[in-house]
Design an enzyme around this catalytic site. Sequence first.
Site, short mmCIF file in Angstrom:
data_model
loop_
_atom_site.label_atom_id
_atom_site.label_comp_id
_atom_site.label_asym_id
_atom_site.label_seq_id
_atom_site.Cartn_x
_atom_site.Cartn_y
_atom_site.Cartn_z
N LYS A 53 0.83 -1.21 0.00
CA LYS A 53 0.00 0.00 0.00
C LYS A 53 0.87 1.26 0.00
O LYS A 53 0.60 2.21 -0.73
CB LYS A 53 -0.94 -0.02 1.22
CG LYS A 53 -2.06 -1.03 1.05
CD LYS A 53 -2.81 -1.36 2.34
CE LYS A 53 -3.79 -2.51 2.06
NZ LYS A 53 -4.48 -3.01 3.25
N GLN A 97 -4.99 -1.73 9.41
CA GLN A 97 -4.80 -3.05 8.79
C GLN A 97 -5.43 -4.14 9.67
O GLN A 97 -5.14 -4.23 10.85
CB GLN A 97 -3.29 -3.31 8.59
CG GLN A 97 -2.98 -4.61 7.87
CD GLN A 97 -3.48 -4.63 6.42
OE1 GLN A 97 -3.35 -3.67 5.68
NE2 GLN A 97 -4.10 -5.74 6.03
N ASP A 120 -11.33 2.57 3.52
CA ASP A 120 -11.62 1.14 3.34
C ASP A 120 -13.11 0.91 3.08
O ASP A 120 -13.50 -0.16 2.63
CB ASP A 120 -11.22 0.38 4.62
CG ASP A 120 -9.95 -0.43 4.44
OD1 ASP A 120 -9.59 -0.70 3.28
OD2 ASP A 120 -9.34 -0.78 5.46
#
Length: 284
Positions: A53, A97, A120
């Site tokens: 990422k 995460q 997200d």
Amino acid sequence: MTAELLNGRDLSDQLKAEMKQEVDVLKQENIHPHLTVILVGDDPASKSYVKGKEKACAVTGISSDLIELPGSVSEQELLNVIDEQNNAEHVHGILVQLPLPDHIDEQKVIHAISPLKDVDGFHPINIGKLVNGEDTFLPCTPFGIQTMLESKNIEIEGKHAVIIGRSNIVGKPMGLLLLQKNATVTYCHSRTENLREIALEADILVVAMGRKHAIDGSYVKEGAVVIDVGINRQENGKLTGDVEFESAKEKASYITPVPRGVGPMTITMLLKNTIKAAKGLAKK
Ligand code: NAD
């Protein structure tokens, strides 16, 4: 029939090049898209996703910070860090995460992220908007799959989409997105009876089970589009999908490989959402 590959890596390279140009223009308007990634603990898979990422951000000119917290961090300490990032003006996107250690309530953490920075797309407000068909941050993996289908002009309207897997991050939102595009959607999961019979009805088969090679060609209708979301590490260290590629590709019209399929698209959609967040917050 031998399927055409849906190459997520090539498509994401193309999209990243387009996004780089967009970011350059935003910077001229003094908007500098910034993503903060929070990593708790030292799970090797999570570390490698986070690295991917950060690298993708750099390629598109998006700045990023990685906040690494020990696996022993308390839930409250993590919530405090999220709060700081929510209030930091230069931060447009926040990603925690997953998975988190067992002593931390994942839902509480997702709720704590500002919906305006939830790149997200997991916050209940954003999921609610997705259900309503309102503009929102689409969860990255389903968003990436939708973008892959669109890139090949694959018809969705009126088609039967079968989703195997009902997780909050992949299966459920995938079905919602395809429903919005007027597919007829069937969800399958670990308690589904007659999985093969249902899968064989699919025009679009999305497999997100986390079970190496659980779906082979005998589950695939002739001409179906097969999307393999699974990421499974084999004994030799290589990644493979939930779909047994060799037999499935003989039936499918299109198929995603693993690696170089859905994975790179997921990261690319995270960048897209970060740019969207930066533009949205700039208007506030
Ligand atoms: P999950 O474990 O949360 O969900 C798995 C789902 O599969 C569940 O809903 C379960 O009911 C279903 N399932 C399990 N066994 C089944 C069976 N025998 N028959 C029918 N259904 C069954 O997993 P997830 O987070 O949705 O991830 C699924 C896979 O996708 C994993 O391999 C994960 O690593 C991968 N993944 C990949 C990406 C990407 O970018 N490519 C992103 C997210 C997840």
